[in-house]
Design a protein around this motif. Sequence first.
Motif, PDB file in Angstrom:
ATOM      1  N   PRO B  22       0.813  -1.220   0.000  1.00 54.49           N
ATOM      2  CA  PRO B  22       0.000   0.000   0.000  1.00 54.49           C
ATOM      3  C   PRO B  22       0.847   1.271   0.000  1.00 54.49           C
ATOM      4  CG  PRO B  22       0.061  -0.961   2.203  1.00 54.49           C
ATOM      5  CD  PRO B  22       0.851  -1.882   1.315  1.00 54.49           C
ATOM      6  N   ALA B  24      -0.007   5.404   0.831  1.00 54.77           N
ATOM      7  CA  ALA B  24      -1.018   6.412   1.180  1.00 54.77           C
ATOM      8  C   ALA B  24      -0.467   7.753   0.700  1.00 54.77           C
ATOM      9  CB  ALA B  24      -1.303   6.368   2.670  1.00 54.77           C
ATOM     10  N   VAL B  31       9.673   8.883  -0.396  1.00 52.32           N
ATOM     11  CA  VAL B  31      10.861   9.634   0.016  1.00 52.32           C
ATOM     12  C   VAL B  31      11.990   8.656   0.357  1.00 52.32           C
ATOM     13  CG1 VAL B  31      11.804  11.229   1.740  1.00 52.32           C
ATOM     14  CG2 VAL B  31       9.536  11.632   0.788  1.00 52.32           C
ATOM     15  N   ALA B  67      -7.510   4.990   8.491  1.00 55.76           N
ATOM     16  CA  ALA B  67      -6.048   4.965   8.375  1.00 55.76           C
ATOM     17  C   ALA B  67      -5.521   6.037   7.428  1.00 55.76           C
ATOM     18  CB  ALA B  67      -5.586   3.589   7.905  1.00 55.76           C
ATOM     19  N   HIS B  71      -2.539  14.077   8.571  1.00 52.98           N
ATOM     20  CA  HIS B  71      -2.171  14.869   9.756  1.00 52.98           C
ATOM     21  C   HIS B  71      -2.867  16.223   9.730  1.00 52.98           C
ATOM     22  CE1 HIS B  71       0.785  11.910  10.925  1.00 52.98           C
ATOM     23  NE2 HIS B  71       1.301  11.934   9.713  1.00 52.98           N
ATOM     24  N   VAL B  94       4.323  17.269  12.600  1.00 53.00           N
ATOM     25  CA  VAL B  94       4.883  16.463  11.504  1.00 53.00           C
ATOM     26  C   VAL B  94       5.331  17.375  10.349  1.00 53.00           C
ATOM     27  CG1 VAL B  94       4.360  14.733   9.733  1.00 53.00           C
ATOM     28  CG2 VAL B  94       3.546  14.402  12.085  1.00 53.00           C
ATOM     29  N   GLY B  95       6.606  17.283   9.993  1.00 52.05           N
ATOM     30  CA  GLY B  95       7.146  17.919   8.785  1.00 52.05           C
ATOM     31  C   GLY B  95       6.771  19.371   8.611  1.00 52.05           C
ATOM     32  N   VAL B 102      -0.440  15.340   2.882  1.00 52.27           N
ATOM     33  CA  VAL B 102      -0.500  14.017   2.258  1.00 52.27           C
ATOM     34  C   VAL B 102      -0.157  12.888   3.226  1.00 52.27           C
ATOM     35  CG1 VAL B 102      -0.205  14.769  -0.133  1.00 52.27           C
ATOM     36  CG2 VAL B 102       1.786  14.268   1.247  1.00 52.27           C
ATOM     37  N   GLY B 107      -0.104   5.599   7.671  1.00 58.16           N
ATOM     38  CA  GLY B 107       1.270   5.532   7.180  1.00 58.16           C
ATOM     39  C   GLY B 107       2.267   5.725   8.315  1.00 58.16           C
ATOM     40  N   ASP B 117       5.795  10.467  15.577  1.00 55.49           N
ATOM     41  CA  ASP B 117       5.173  11.362  16.548  1.00 55.49           C
ATOM     42  C   ASP B 117       3.784  10.932  17.010  1.00 55.49           C
ATOM     43  OD1 ASP B 117       7.119  13.396  17.138  1.00 55.49           O
ATOM     44  OD2 ASP B 117       6.943  14.017  15.051  1.00 55.49           O
ATOM     45  N   GLU B 158      -2.062  -7.662   5.067  1.00 56.73           N
ATOM     46  CA  GLU B 158      -2.976  -6.968   5.971  1.00 56.73           C
ATOM     47  C   GLU B 158      -2.846  -5.453   5.833  1.00 56.73           C
ATOM     48  OE1 GLU B 158      -3.993  -9.730   9.810  1.00 56.73           O
ATOM     49  OE2 GLU B 158      -2.006  -8.827   9.776  1.00 56.73           O
ATOM     50  N   LEU B 159      -3.997  -4.806   5.757  1.00 53.78           N
ATOM     51  CA  LEU B 159      -4.056  -3.354   5.667  1.00 53.78           C
ATOM     52  C   LEU B 159      -4.539  -2.828   7.016  1.00 53.78           C
ATOM     53  CD1 LEU B 159      -3.814  -1.124   3.419  1.00 53.78           C
ATOM     54  CD2 LEU B 159      -6.306  -1.278   3.232  1.00 53.78           C
ATOM     55  N   CYS B 160      -3.923  -1.770   7.506  1.00 54.90           N
ATOM     56  CA  CYS B 160      -4.484  -1.082   8.664  1.00 54.90           C
ATOM     57  C   CYS B 160      -5.636  -0.238   8.124  1.00 54.90           C
ATOM     58  CB  CYS B 160      -3.428  -0.209   9.334  1.00 54.90           C
ATOM     59  SG  CYS B 160      -4.095   0.819  10.648  1.00 54.90           S
TER      60      CYS B 160
HETATM   61  C1  LIG Z   1       9.983  16.168   5.121  1.00 57.44           C
HETATM   62  C2  LIG Z   1       9.378  15.116   6.001  1.00 57.44           C
HETATM   63  C3  LIG Z   1       9.152  15.391   7.340  1.00 57.44           C
HETATM   64  C4  LIG Z   1       8.593  14.425   8.180  1.00 57.44           C
HETATM   65  N1  LIG Z   1       8.380  14.754   9.489  1.00 57.44           N
HETATM   66  C5  LIG Z   1       7.844  13.828  10.316  1.00 57.44           C
HETATM   67  C6  LIG Z   1       7.625  14.151  11.687  1.00 57.44           C
HETATM   68  O1  LIG Z   1       7.893  15.271  12.136  1.00 57.44           O
HETATM   69  N2  LIG Z   1       7.091  13.192  12.491  1.00 57.44           N
HETATM   70  C7  LIG Z   1       6.761  11.958  12.012  1.00 57.44           C
HETATM   71  O2  LIG Z   1       6.281  11.136  12.793  1.00 57.44           O
HETATM   72  N3  LIG Z   1       6.951  11.629  10.726  1.00 57.44           N
HETATM   73  C8  LIG Z   1       7.490  12.532   9.866  1.00 57.44           C
HETATM   74  N4  LIG Z   1       7.701  12.206   8.556  1.00 57.44           N
HETATM   75  C9  LIG Z   1       7.395  10.847   8.091  1.00 57.44           C
HETATM   76  C10 LIG Z   1       6.033  10.695   7.390  1.00 57.44           C
HETATM   77  O3  LIG Z   1       5.599  11.914   6.839  1.00 57.44           O
HETATM   78  C11 LIG Z   1       4.939  10.178   8.316  1.00 57.44           C
HETATM   79  O4  LIG Z   1       5.338   8.958   8.905  1.00 57.44           O
HETATM   80  C12 LIG Z   1       3.591   9.985   7.575  1.00 57.44           C
HETATM   81  O5  LIG Z   1       2.553   9.890   8.505  1.00 57.44           O
HETATM   82  C13 LIG Z   1       3.594   8.762   6.684  1.00 57.44           C
HETATM   83  O6  LIG Z   1       2.321   8.642   6.076  1.00 57.44           O
HETATM   84  P1  LIG Z   1       2.148   8.357   4.521  1.00 57.44           P
HETATM   85  O7  LIG Z   1       0.706   8.256   4.271  1.00 57.44           O
HETATM   86  O8  LIG Z   1       2.896   9.342   3.715  1.00 57.44           O
HETATM   87  O9  LIG Z   1       2.860   6.923   4.429  1.00 57.44           O
HETATM   88  P2  LIG Z   1       3.380   6.122   3.152  1.00 57.44           P
HETATM   89  O10 LIG Z   1       4.742   6.596   2.800  1.00 57.44           O
HETATM   90  O11 LIG Z   1       2.353   6.082   2.095  1.00 57.44           O
HETATM   91  O12 LIG Z   1       3.492   4.663   3.815  1.00 57.44           O
HETATM   92  C14 LIG Z   1       4.442   4.389   4.832  1.00 57.44           C
HETATM   93  C15 LIG Z   1       4.555   2.863   5.029  1.00 57.44           C
HETATM   94  O13 LIG Z   1       3.377   2.345   5.617  1.00 57.44           O
HETATM   95  C16 LIG Z   1       2.721   1.467   4.721  1.00 57.44           C
HETATM   96  N5  LIG Z   1       1.306   1.810   4.834  1.00 57.44           N
HETATM   97  C17 LIG Z   1       0.731   3.026   4.591  1.00 57.44           C
HETATM   98  N6  LIG Z   1      -0.570   2.991   4.902  1.00 57.44           N
HETATM   99  C18 LIG Z   1      -0.826   1.736   5.371  1.00 57.44           C
HETATM  100  C19 LIG Z   1      -1.993   1.084   5.849  1.00 57.44           C
HETATM  101  N7  LIG Z   1      -3.178   1.728   5.955  1.00 57.44           N
HETATM  102  N8  LIG Z   1      -1.901  -0.218   6.223  1.00 57.44           N
HETATM  103  C20 LIG Z   1      -0.711  -0.881   6.126  1.00 57.44           C
HETATM  104  N9  LIG Z   1       0.417  -0.313   5.695  1.00 57.44           N
HETATM  105  C21 LIG Z   1       0.369   0.989   5.322  1.00 57.44           C
HETATM  106  C22 LIG Z   1       3.330   1.673   3.357  1.00 57.44           C
HETATM  107  O14 LIG Z   1       3.321   0.506   2.587  1.00 57.44           O
HETATM  108  C23 LIG Z   1       4.742   2.087   3.752  1.00 57.44           C
HETATM  109  O15 LIG Z   1       5.517   0.960   4.044  1.00 57.44           O
HETATM  110  C24 LIG Z   1       8.258  13.161   7.684  1.00 57.44           C
HETATM  111  C25 LIG Z   1       8.468  12.875   6.329  1.00 57.44           C
HETATM  112  C26 LIG Z   1       9.016  13.840   5.493  1.00 57.44           C
HETATM  113  C27 LIG Z   1       9.229  13.526   4.048  1.00 57.44           C
END
Ligand SMILES: Cc1cc2nc3c(=O)[nH]c(=O)nc-3n(C[C@H](O)[C@H](O)[C@H](O)COP(=O)(O)OP(=O)(O)OC[C@H]3O[C@@H](n4cnc5c(N)ncnc54)[C@H](O)[C@@H]3O)c2cc1C
Lengths: 154, 299
Positions: B22, B24, B31, B67, B71, B94-95, B102, B107, B117, B158-160
Amino acid sequence: MTEPVMLTVNGIDYRVNVDMGRNLLSVLRNELGLTGTKEGCDDSECGACMVLLDGQPVNSCSYLALQAQGRSVTTVEGLTPADGLHPLQRSLLEQGGVQCGFCTPGIIMSARALLDRNPSPSEEEIRIGLSGNLCRCTGYAKILAAVAQTASDG
Amino acid sequence: MSFMIAGSLEEALTALAAGARPVAGGTDLVVGARQGKAPLPTSLVAIDRLAELTQIEPTDGGIRIGASVTHARLLTDPTIVSDYTALADAAALVGSPSTRNVGTLGGNVMNASPAMDTGAPLMVLGAVAEVQSERGSRTVDLSDLWTGPGQTSAKVDELCVAIDLPSRPARSGSAYVRLEYRRAMEIAVVGAAASVTLADDGTISDGSVALSAVAPTIIEVDGVAELMAGHLPDAVGAAIAAAVAEAAEPISDLRASDSYRRHTVGVMAARAVDAAARRAAGEEISVPVNRAIGVGASR
Ligand SMILES: Cc1cc2nc3c(=O)[nH]c(=O)nc-3n(C[C@H](O)[C@H](O)[C@H](O)COP(=O)(O)OP(=O)(O)OC[C@H]3O[C@@H](n4cnc5c(N)ncnc54)[C@H](O)[C@@H]3O)c2cc1C
Ligand code: FES
Ligand code: FES
């Protein structure tokens, strides 16, 4: 695997062939010729590549082009009127918020999203709104002033 | 190589059963691939716009957060801000705005970074994860979900689908505080979440503390409720800091030494308990606590 997809950018539908791992930024620049959006770091740190996706800022260097299907992408070209400048562009010039200009398109997109959501932001809110954009030249004070000026000009 | 935008939960689960991963927001996955941490999976299914995964809805016993809720939504949702404030504190850190637009809760949880966090807030708020596959669905305690850095006990298919949180007791409050070297685009040096419930006389009747970036996973600190019960919030800071420093198993890396982390996580925990208790007493402390009371980096 290359897939033909439809991307809507600045209100225009484009049909392009895109590899799965291709980022939105490279499609905008290299396939569509929209070079206003810049590549700085290429991993989500600097904000030079900021575009709007359904009106919200996104780092196009780290966003899969295929994931933008069915969404509306806006680049700096889409915000500039055919004759003249967008108010944010004018304020940035007037305040001296532009030096080399590499960060400017990204700053403008973040500021635009902020002002759309919050037409009269506090300085703190402007700082948060621009917190994903780095500028190596200006020292930020004039950029903050330019966004504040755009807001107060309405 | 294949890429699909799932049109329904069933479609997403079928794709996962066939070996897709997956995506999200992609703010960890894409990244990470660009930074060369791990190659992009060869088959991806996008789950960011599934209606089933993007709701925040009340349940019989609390609230259910899809899920794929971002944020940016968490930090402005009125129920999250008023009742599950520690989670809003975390989402707001976050970020930058683009990361929060997004990046999703699912994630963050499934990426399982020890420095994530939202993890410590979810733990003190008593969250469980709902995971689903074509084989069925189950709920998992977070302490069983995270098994190591970047590791979860969820199976590949499995999907969360959601995070479930129980309703909050009367006169309770929560907060998340992180030590940061700068005010945006930062990773927690250490972080601490607290939940506090007050008795009518203003003493603490119940509470919990969980920590980020001081162990291979997010950890909850044992014995905190007993330590705080019957005491006024002002009187527990030193004992909390000592218990937390004891529970932490930090590493040294380029961001901080183990001894600095052990010390500062105690300080952050005491501040989180203080902010949670003040919120429990009805004081308005805006989200995130880090900015409201100047806990993290100053300007
Ligand atoms: C510039 C920058 C700053 C950031 N700052 C922070 C910060 O301050 N604090 C922090 O905690 N994080 C930070 N992050 C990390 C990230 O943004 C977070 O962890 C974010 O919540 C990830 O969500 P996503 O939807 O983008 O995940 P994705 O990248 O889409 O997925 C992350 C992983 O989880 C899996 N996945 C996604 N959704 C599910 C689901 N529903 N079920 C099962 N598996 C799943 C994917 O396959 C992948 O392995 C930062 C990232 C960047 C690029
Ligand atoms: S090029 Fe995208 S954030 Fe730097
Ligand atoms: S003007 Fe040069 S990077 Fe901002």
